[in-house]
Write an enzyme that holds these catalytic residues in place. Structure first.
Site, mmCIF file in Angstrom:
data_model
loop_
_atom_site.group_PDB
_atom_site.id
_atom_site.type_symbol
_atom_site.label_atom_id
_atom_site.label_comp_id
_atom_site.label_asym_id
_atom_site.label_seq_id
_atom_site.Cartn_x
_atom_site.Cartn_y
_atom_site.Cartn_z
ATOM 1 N N TYR A 283 65.349 -16.892 122.374
ATOM 2 C CA TYR A 283 64.175 -16.353 122.241
ATOM 3 C C TYR A 283 63.584 -15.398 122.631
ATOM 4 O O TYR A 283 63.183 -14.167 122.246
ATOM 5 C CB TYR A 283 63.011 -17.280 122.268
ATOM 6 C CG TYR A 283 61.671 -17.014 121.682
ATOM 7 C CD1 TYR A 283 61.057 -16.397 120.275
ATOM 8 C CD2 TYR A 283 60.916 -16.477 122.986
ATOM 9 C CE1 TYR A 283 60.121 -15.696 120.140
ATOM 10 C CE2 TYR A 283 59.794 -16.548 122.105
ATOM 11 C CZ TYR A 283 59.168 -15.773 121.547
ATOM 12 O OH TYR A 283 57.923 -14.815 121.512
ATOM 13 N N CYS B 13 49.575 -18.996 107.971
ATOM 14 C CA CYS B 13 50.760 -20.452 107.348
ATOM 15 C C CYS B 13 50.243 -22.206 108.581
ATOM 16 O O CYS B 13 51.494 -22.137 109.266
ATOM 17 C CB CYS B 13 52.099 -19.875 107.983
ATOM 18 S SG CYS B 13 53.356 -20.845 106.825
ATOM 19 N N ASP C 209 60.838 -19.014 116.766
ATOM 20 C CA ASP C 209 59.637 -20.042 117.646
ATOM 21 C C ASP C 209 59.285 -21.307 116.641
ATOM 22 O O ASP C 209 59.732 -21.158 115.623
ATOM 23 C CB ASP C 209 58.547 -19.508 118.172
ATOM 24 C CG ASP C 209 57.764 -18.842 117.527
ATOM 25 O OD1 ASP C 209 57.286 -18.967 116.256
ATOM 26 O OD2 ASP C 209 56.287 -18.118 118.340
ATOM 27 N N GLU D 242 55.436 -12.967 126.409
ATOM 28 C CA GLU D 242 56.540 -13.601 125.628
ATOM 29 C C GLU D 242 56.684 -14.904 126.515
ATOM 30 O O GLU D 242 56.660 -16.642 125.983
ATOM 31 C CB GLU D 242 57.611 -13.696 125.046
ATOM 32 C CG GLU D 242 58.278 -12.294 124.493
ATOM 33 C CD GLU D 242 56.588 -13.270 122.867
ATOM 34 O OE1 GLU D 242 56.965 -14.115 122.764
ATOM 35 O OE2 GLU D 242 56.517 -11.911 122.036
#
Length: 468
Positions: free
Chosen positions: A173, A245, A191, A92
């Site tokens: 996050y 998306c 995010d 991450e």
């Protein structure tokens, strides 16, 4: 990557209807930033289904994720929960501001060298920077190392998002990602990909850069997250935003949650609205322009009457360590000094560089080098997130005789320096900008310092000595 949103029941009953507004260039239709119910568009069944969105959306998204998720190395991490947590943490952090295809190779090399948080904690910052070189945003690497040391010192890997936020460099996050994926805590992650998905699901046209809007996204993400499979759900939201998306070409026909997407409903109702109107496109601030003189100082060893091999195999390069705080903190670079835009000509750049080198080196060593060659190499423009840095590069080959030994031992509270041979420079964790400068100089030497020219340089050096 980021954190996941979830939408829960509305507490005020039916949301007011809203008519689609005319499309604006690079922006979504303006809308109030009050409550979620105020964002529901006037489409058939919107009010009745708004409260049921989370429960209805979760199984569709999770089935899609189970069938279509990408095979990524950090998703294959084996071992216990702490090993999984470490793998998620590393991936991450690397994925922040960096594309997945770039991260895969770095991640695999990193985990091969430091497979556990304890092995990372035993590494040096130099080793970490070397492994990180090319990924950019080097503060991330420093925080990873500092966080690993902190966890090992406490002898326990934090298992909740709140505890993880106490670790150096871990924010909302990353804490949410680790806690949900590794420890199955039902917390969200948000995010850029998740922001895009939620913005379209609820047709949120507010500025996504504003703190109040981001707070809203976090609240919605927390409502949406699946309580039984929070880690998979969060990854599914990010995966959807990264694939179907997308920013400019969303694959709405194949989207598993299209029946819940208010932006899609609006676009079908009115030709003035498109799904890509969400989230609002906010123009980036123009980066400031900085200018720098960069001097690659090559120290020729054992010259005698001959100019060294132009490949520099036996030569040393002078490297300066940047301050431990600020831009590119603690990283090594060639001597670099910022100059005013109006003083980027060769004469003024050399004056600035000479002043810098003299101040840096003369106190203890006596900076009186025998300059063999000094030539302008060219310029390289490096773009940071907020700075456009134009580096004017020159090469200076010098002979320090026995002064090099004393120079190697010189240290200063605010800056450090060292010599490194070509093989060491090749393997160092230089930033991509400084690496480009070094490659420019190597290409310049190969092209310009051909055998005939080396002979001329050697002749000039001998004639200079004969006059002394």
């Amino acid at each position: 990557m980021a954190k996941n949103p979830e939408a829960t029941d509305n507490r005020r009953g039916r949301p007011p209807t809203r008519r689609p507004q005319p499309r604006r260039a690079k922006a979504a239709p303006a809308v109030s930033s009050a409550d979620i119910e105020d964002l529901a568009p006037s489409v058939p069944g919107a009010a009745a289904t708004a409260a049921a969105v989370p429960a209805a959306l979760r199984p569709h998204l999770l089935r899609w994720y189970d069938a279509h998720r990408r095979d990524l190395p950090w998703r294959r991490a084996s071992g216990g929960e702490e090993e999984r947590a470490y793998a998620v943490w590393v991936s991450e952090v690397m994925l922040q501001q960096t594309r997945v295809p770039v991260v895969v190779g770095y991640y695999e090399r990193w985990m091969a060298r430091w497979p556990t948080v304890r092995s990372l904690a035993a590494a040096t910052q130099e080793e970490v920077n070397e492994m990180w070189a090319g990924l950019g945003y080097y503060r991330r690497a420093r925080f990873l190392l500092e966080g690993a040391k902190q966890i090992v010192e406490k002898e326990e890997f934090p298992r909740t998002a709140s505890a993880l936020r106490e670790v150096r460099g871990i924010g909302d996050y990353t804490a949410g990602a680790i806690a949900s994926i590794a420890f199955n805590e039902a917390v969200p992650v948000v995010d850029g990909n998740v922001v895009r998905v939620i913005s379209r699901l609820y047709a949120i046209a507010d500025n996504p850069k504003e703190s109040s809007t981001m707070k809203r996204f976090w609240e919605l993400a927390g409502q949406l997250v699946d309580p039984l499979r929070p880690g998979d759900f969060n990854q599914a939201m990010m995966e959807l935003g990264a694939t179907l998306c997308s920013k400019t070409k969303p694959g709405c026909s194949g989207c598993p949650v299209k029946s819940h997407c208010q932006a899609l409903a609006l676009s079908l109702e009115s030709s003035s609205v498109q799904v890509t109107d969400y989230p609002r496109v906010v123009p980036k601030a123009k980066p400031r322009s900085d200018f720098a003189a960069v001097c690659v100082v090559q120290i020729a060893q054992g010259l005698g009457e001959q100019v060294t091999d132009t490949k520099g195999n036996d030569d040393l390069f002078l490297l300066i360590k940047r301050p431990e705080e600020g831009l590119l903190a603690g990283l090594w670079e060639f001597p670099l000094v910022l100059v005013d835009e109006g003083k980027t000509d060769l004469l003024n750049r050399r004056k600035a560089m000479d002043k810098y080198l003299t101040k840096l080196l003369s106190n203890d060593v006596g900076w009186k080098p025998d300059v063999i060659l000094r030539e302008d190499v060219g310029e390289h423009v490096h773009i940071f997130s907020h700075i456009r840095l134009t580096m004017h590069v020159e090469l200076m080959i010098i002979n320090l005789k026995d002064g090099a030994d004393r120079l190697c031992k010189k240290e200063d509270e605010s800056t450090k320096l060292k010599f490194a041979n070509e093989s060491s420079v090749d393997s160092m964790g230089l930033t991509s900008g400084i690496r480009k400068v070094y490659n420019m100089v190597k290409a310049f030497k190969e092209k310009r310092l051909s055998a005939p020219e080396r002979s001329q340089v050697s002749t000039r050096k001998r004639s200079r000595r004969s006059k002394q």
